[in-house]
Write an enzyme that holds these catalytic residues in place. Structure first.
Site, short mmCIF file in Angstrom:
data_model
loop_
_atom_site.label_atom_id
_atom_site.label_comp_id
_atom_site.label_asym_id
_atom_site.label_seq_id
_atom_site.Cartn_x
_atom_site.Cartn_y
_atom_site.Cartn_z
N GLY A 20 0.97 -1.23 -0.01
CA GLY A 20 0.05 -0.11 0.14
C GLY A 20 0.81 1.36 0.00
O GLY A 20 0.58 2.37 -0.61
N ARG A 24 7.39 1.89 1.35
CA ARG A 24 7.49 0.25 1.46
C ARG A 24 7.88 -0.26 0.22
O ARG A 24 8.59 -1.16 0.28
CB ARG A 24 6.27 -0.46 1.94
CG ARG A 24 6.04 -0.31 3.26
CD ARG A 24 6.75 -1.47 4.07
NE ARG A 24 7.12 -0.96 5.42
CZ ARG A 24 6.33 -1.07 6.61
NH1 ARG A 24 5.05 -1.46 6.21
NH2 ARG A 24 6.38 -0.58 7.67
N ARG A 43 2.27 11.41 -8.69
CA ARG A 43 1.77 11.50 -7.36
C ARG A 43 2.58 11.13 -6.08
O ARG A 43 1.79 10.62 -4.93
CB ARG A 43 0.30 10.98 -7.39
CG ARG A 43 -0.68 11.82 -8.27
CD ARG A 43 -2.10 11.15 -8.31
NE ARG A 43 -2.90 11.74 -9.45
CZ ARG A 43 -4.05 12.43 -8.95
NH1 ARG A 43 -4.40 12.45 -7.59
NH2 ARG A 43 -4.77 13.17 -9.91
N ARG A 87 -0.38 -8.65 -3.57
CA ARG A 87 -0.61 -7.33 -2.46
C ARG A 87 0.34 -7.99 -1.46
O ARG A 87 0.12 -9.19 -0.76
CB ARG A 87 -1.90 -7.35 -2.12
CG ARG A 87 -1.89 -6.35 -1.00
CD ARG A 87 -3.42 -5.90 -0.68
NE ARG A 87 -3.43 -5.53 0.88
CZ ARG A 87 -3.05 -4.55 1.62
NH1 ARG A 87 -2.04 -3.84 1.00
NH2 ARG A 87 -3.15 -4.24 2.71
N SER A 90 -0.39 -4.77 5.67
CA SER A 90 -0.61 -5.39 7.02
C SER A 90 -2.10 -5.32 7.14
O SER A 90 -2.92 -5.22 6.28
CB SER A 90 -0.09 -4.18 7.84
OG SER A 90 -0.78 -3.01 7.49
N ASP A 204 -1.80 -5.26 13.79
CA ASP A 204 -2.43 -5.00 15.09
C ASP A 204 -3.46 -6.10 15.37
O ASP A 204 -3.91 -6.71 14.30
CB ASP A 204 -3.27 -3.43 14.97
CG ASP A 204 -3.87 -3.39 13.47
OD1 ASP A 204 -3.24 -3.06 12.49
OD2 ASP A 204 -5.03 -3.54 13.54
N ARG A 217 7.45 -3.96 12.66
CA ARG A 217 6.95 -4.15 11.29
C ARG A 217 7.89 -4.23 10.35
O ARG A 217 7.53 -5.13 9.21
CB ARG A 217 6.09 -2.72 11.05
CG ARG A 217 4.92 -2.47 11.78
CD ARG A 217 4.38 -1.13 11.22
NE ARG A 217 3.11 -0.68 12.06
CZ ARG A 217 1.87 -0.62 11.54
NH1 ARG A 217 1.87 -0.54 10.07
NH2 ARG A 217 0.91 -0.45 12.24
#
Ligand code: HPA
Length: 235
Positions: A20, A24, A43, A87, A90, A204, A217
């Site tokens: 996402g 990353r 962008r 994909r 998280s 989470d 993470r």
């Protein structure tokens, strides 16, 4: 060149990993790919292409949520010829035995609504992972030794959900985790004959309120990238 991707023809590999977060994508490309090249930054949505074990791979940000992912998935598949999209991201656990840092491989992705919903009219389409990718990812996950769960997830349109009763129903119906992109990825891939999978790290826990700190993470994210690469390039 498309509206949201200014890569040149041939700059995007047939195998694409979709985190996402664009940063990353940069981190994973630098960490895992040989000779990563920046191929898109429209962008600020960074995309890199390099090789992994000699195979061309693109790692491209998808943004958060299904409308954003849908734009990139459509353009990558239709305009750049992407054939395998995984994909990496998280998720929030919805089950007591799905713990922080565990890997969740999404066999199906339920949702209230995807950007594709309008075209299905009365049909309640069931977005599901590509079987060959799913099988290969499970094998790769076993090999890394990370605790892995395979099953249904929920792709939500809201991060700040005001419906605790809905989470309860999800948990009751065995949903492993919640995230915000997989259902549309599976749907767009199915529509265009591409293969798709979501490999997620639990960041989470909805029931306990625990969350990973930024350092954990990053380390957990590494296992997920490896599993995604192994799965995408094993067959
Ligand atoms: N909700 C939605 N998406 C998420 C979450 C969550 O709790 N955690 C990681 N992605």
């Amino acid at each position: 060149m498309t509206i949201h991707i200014d890569a040149k023809p041939g700059d995007i590999a047939e195998t694409v990993l979709l985190p996402g977060d664009p940063l990353r994508a940069e981190w994973a490309a630098e960490e895992f790919l040989d000779g990563p090249r920046l191929v898109n930054e429209v962008r600020g949505m960074l995309g890199y292409t390099g090789t992994w074990n000699g195979h061309p791979v693109t790692i491209h940000g998808s943004g958060m949520g299904m409308p954003s992912l849908s734009i990139y998935a459509n353009e990558l598949i239709r305009d750049y010829g992407a054939k395998t999209l995984v994909r990496i991201g998280s998720c929030g656990s919805m089950q007591a035995d799905v713990k922080l840092r565990d890997i969740v491989i999404a066999m199906t992705a339920s949702s209230m609504e995807t950007p594709s919903k309008g075209m299905f009219r009365e049909l309640n389409f069931a977005p599901c992972a590509d079987w060959t990718l799913l099988r290969a990812a499970v094998e790769a996950a076993e090999w890394t030794g990370t605790t892995t769960h395979v099953g249904g997830i929920y792709s939500s349109n809201t991060f700040y959900d005001e419906r605790p009763d809905l989470n309860e129903q999800m948990t009751r119906h065995g949903m492993l985790a919640v995230e915000m992109e997989a259902a549309e990825l599976y749907t767009v891939a199915a529509r265009h004959g591409a293969r798709a999978l979501a490999v997620l790290t639990v960041s989470d826990h909805l029931q306990t309120g625990e969350a990973l700190d930024s350092e954990s993470r990053e380390t957990s994210f590494g296992d997920m990238v490896l599993i995604a690469l192994e799965a995408a390039l094993s067959n």
